[in-house]
Design an enzyme around this catalytic site. Structure first.
Site, short mmCIF file in Angstrom:
data_model
loop_
_atom_site.label_atom_id
_atom_site.label_comp_id
_atom_site.label_asym_id
_atom_site.label_seq_id
_atom_site.Cartn_x
_atom_site.Cartn_y
_atom_site.Cartn_z
N GLU A 250 -26.80 77.67 -18.74
CA GLU A 250 -27.58 77.04 -19.81
C GLU A 250 -26.77 77.05 -21.09
OE1 GLU A 250 -31.89 78.18 -19.91
OE2 GLU A 250 -31.20 79.76 -18.56
N LYS B 290 -37.50 71.40 -6.95
CA LYS B 290 -36.53 70.40 -7.38
C LYS B 290 -36.14 69.49 -6.21
CE LYS B 290 -34.37 72.97 -11.20
NZ LYS B 290 -34.48 71.93 -12.22
N HIS C 172 -34.79 82.68 -8.78
CA HIS C 172 -34.17 81.38 -8.54
C HIS C 172 -32.89 81.48 -7.71
CE1 HIS C 172 -37.10 80.07 -11.31
NE2 HIS C 172 -36.42 80.21 -12.43
N ASP D 7 -34.84 87.30 -14.93
CA ASP D 7 -35.29 85.95 -15.24
C ASP D 7 -34.75 84.92 -14.26
OD1 ASP D 7 -36.73 84.14 -16.92
OD2 ASP D 7 -34.85 83.51 -17.85
N ASP E 115 -62.46 84.97 -23.09
CA ASP E 115 -61.76 86.23 -23.28
C ASP E 115 -61.56 86.79 -21.87
OD1 ASP E 115 -61.03 88.92 -23.57
OD2 ASP E 115 -62.19 89.17 -25.40
N LYS F 84 -26.86 82.34 -20.52
CA LYS F 84 -27.25 81.51 -21.66
C LYS F 84 -26.06 81.35 -22.60
CE LYS F 84 -32.23 82.33 -21.68
NZ LYS F 84 -32.52 80.90 -21.45
#
Length: 491
Positions: free
Chosen positions: A210, A176, A234, A229, A86, A334
């Site tokens: 995406e 990458k 990025h 995000d 915990d 997206k």
């Protein structure tokens, strides 16, 4: 070298989908130091054997060459242990300390694959339990905060326990192979450096598209959005890799110093540029190719009437001598038409045209990031002349392409992003990790966009809808078209 890697969130999605497969690949490739131990930590009541069986079931979903054989997994599973904790209870950290002190590994990695809200608690408890030793490294997953103030608060709390050299803020895009090749392309070759400047570059495009929607992450994504995000981390890291000056050497701080200069040189937002140069979108029901796709507002976990953006396109400039006046276009979203990530460097036309070239065509260098990994150089060449061809036709040029596929050139067994980054953490290499002042500069730059959107929402001006399966709102095409440019798929 011996190491202990403590994986907080050891039964979570990131652990079994990315981290443990990456650690297995490093084990398979012989890159993982042999005297290692991986301790999964979570609230579930599991034994070491239960945890190994759980991970074995997860690995059964891995496809192709990356799937381990039974013998391979059995050897890898010998590294796996489990501890129930915990994260709010000091006595559980004392038990972890006792376990780690059994053998005093050369390196101890605390990987926080948890909600960012727990970062402060975990680091403070690690310090109180005597686990923040010089041998300890802590890895923080994104998002590190939701705005500048929360980012500063988390960094301050973590730095109160660990030195900056012990903190590894991970951005998997930096691991990458294609991004590593981008740095090698720029700083390992003399060919492009004379061209890498405002006199020869017309525009630069960074696209991260995406096809998938929010999937099972609706509740998380609705509190995050595409700007936080993807853009804040990025996209800006890729922009830095493209635009930074050559560092004085390959040491971590020399590289990060140059990236920080780029972030601090980004054009300051004004009310006019926020309105003109930023496009916010949200996907609606699909095109013919995406029939049956739900609109974002209908996804599980998304609040009714949500104005969270699933698409961002923006234009910015870098206010320095190398790049002044060159537009940088960033686009991410997206439910777009393809899964595609690339950087396109569009060069200016020749100063005096003596040949005819196709309308709208230009010399272009494209760095492909996903799904393929490679470089493509778009040039012009004289087409083959035919008998009876008119003189004007013989003087026309045709587009040709020089294409380098890194997977074909170097083989398919290349080191993946998380594998590379995890090995760098164990080895203590900070080059591919983000420093605190970089993160703060990035948050400082995106905050005016978030504030402008909040004001638009208050006026009832939400994101622009776009059909799932398209390339986003038409305003994104207009953003680049007004300066005579196009997104790469529109060329």
């Amino acid at each position: 070298m011996s190491f202990d890697l403590v994986l907080f969130g050891g039964t979570g999605d990131l652990a079994w989908r990315k981290l443990l497969p990456a650690l297995f690949q490093a084990f398979r490739h012989g890159s993982l130091p042999p005297q290692g131990r991986i301790i999964g930590v979570a609230r579930d009541a599991l034994s070491d054997g239960d945890y190994r069986a759980l991970i074995a079931r997860r690995f059964a979903d891995v496809e192709g060459e990356k799937r381990p054989s039974d013998e391979e997994f059995e050897r890898f599973a010998a590294l796996l242990q489990y501890q129930r904790m915990d994260l709010s209870q000091p006595e559980d950290y004392a038990l972890l300390a006792r376990r780690l002190h059994e053998r005093h590994a050369d390196t101890v990695v605390m990987y926080l694959a948890t909600a960012p809200a727990l970062f402060t608690t975990v680091c403070e408890q690690l310090g109180a339990a005597g686990l923040a030793t010089p041998a300890t490294r802590v890895v923080l997953e994104k998002p590190l905060g939701h705005d500048l103030a929360s980012n500063r608060a988390i960094n301050a709390a973590v730095r109160s326990v660990f030195d900056e050299r012990q903190i590894f803020r991970i951005d998997h895009y930096l691991g990458k192979p294609s991004v590593q090749n981008l740095l090698a392309l720029r700083f390992g070759n003399a060919l492009f450096e004379p061209l890498w400047r405002r006199e020869t570059v017309a525009s630069i495009e960074i696209t991260m598209a995406e096809q998938l929607g929010v999937e099972q992450r609706g509740a998380f994504y609705d509190q995050t959005g595409a700007l936080r995000d993807m853009v804040q981390n990025h996209a800006l890291q890729l922009l830095c890799a493209i635009a930074m000056e050559p560092p004085i050497n390959a040491h971590a701080d020399a590289i990060r110093d140059e990236k920080l200069k780029v972030l601090r040189s980004l054009s300051t937002w004004t009310p006019a540029t926020l309105l003109r140069d930023v496009v916010r979108g949200q996907y609606s029901t699909g095109t013919t190719a995406c029939e049956g796709v739900r609109a974002y507002a209908d996804e599980d976990g998304v609040a009714p009437g949500s104005t969270t953006e699933t698409f961002v396109a923006l234009r910015t400039e870098i206010a320095n001598w190398r790049w002044a006046g060159v537009p940088f276009y960033i686009r991410t979203g997206k439910r777009l038409a393809a899964r595609e990530a690339h950087i396109a460097i569009n060069f200016r036309p020749t100063p005096h045209a003596i040949y005819r070239t196709p309308l709208g065509a230009a010399n272009r260098l494209v760095i492909h990031l996903q799904p393929r990994d490679g470089l493509a150089l778009h040039l012009f060449a004289a087409g083959q002349e035919k008998r009876g061809m008119r003189i004007s036709e013989a003087q026309a040029l045709a587009p040709v392409q020089l294409d380098l596929d890194f997977d074909q050139r170097f083989g398919s067994q290349r080191v993946g992003a998380y594998e590379r980054l995890l090995l760098d953490v164990i080895a203590g290499r900070l080059n591919l990790f983000v420093r605190a002042d970089e993160q703060e500069a990035a948050w400082h730059w995106v905050e005016p966009i978030m504030q402008a959107w909040a004001e638009q929402d208050a006026r009832g001006e939400g994101p622009r809808p776009y059909a799932a399966g398209s390339w986003g709102p038409s305003a994104a095409s207009a953003l680049v078209a007004r300066e005579g440019h196009t997104w790469m798929e529109e060329c």
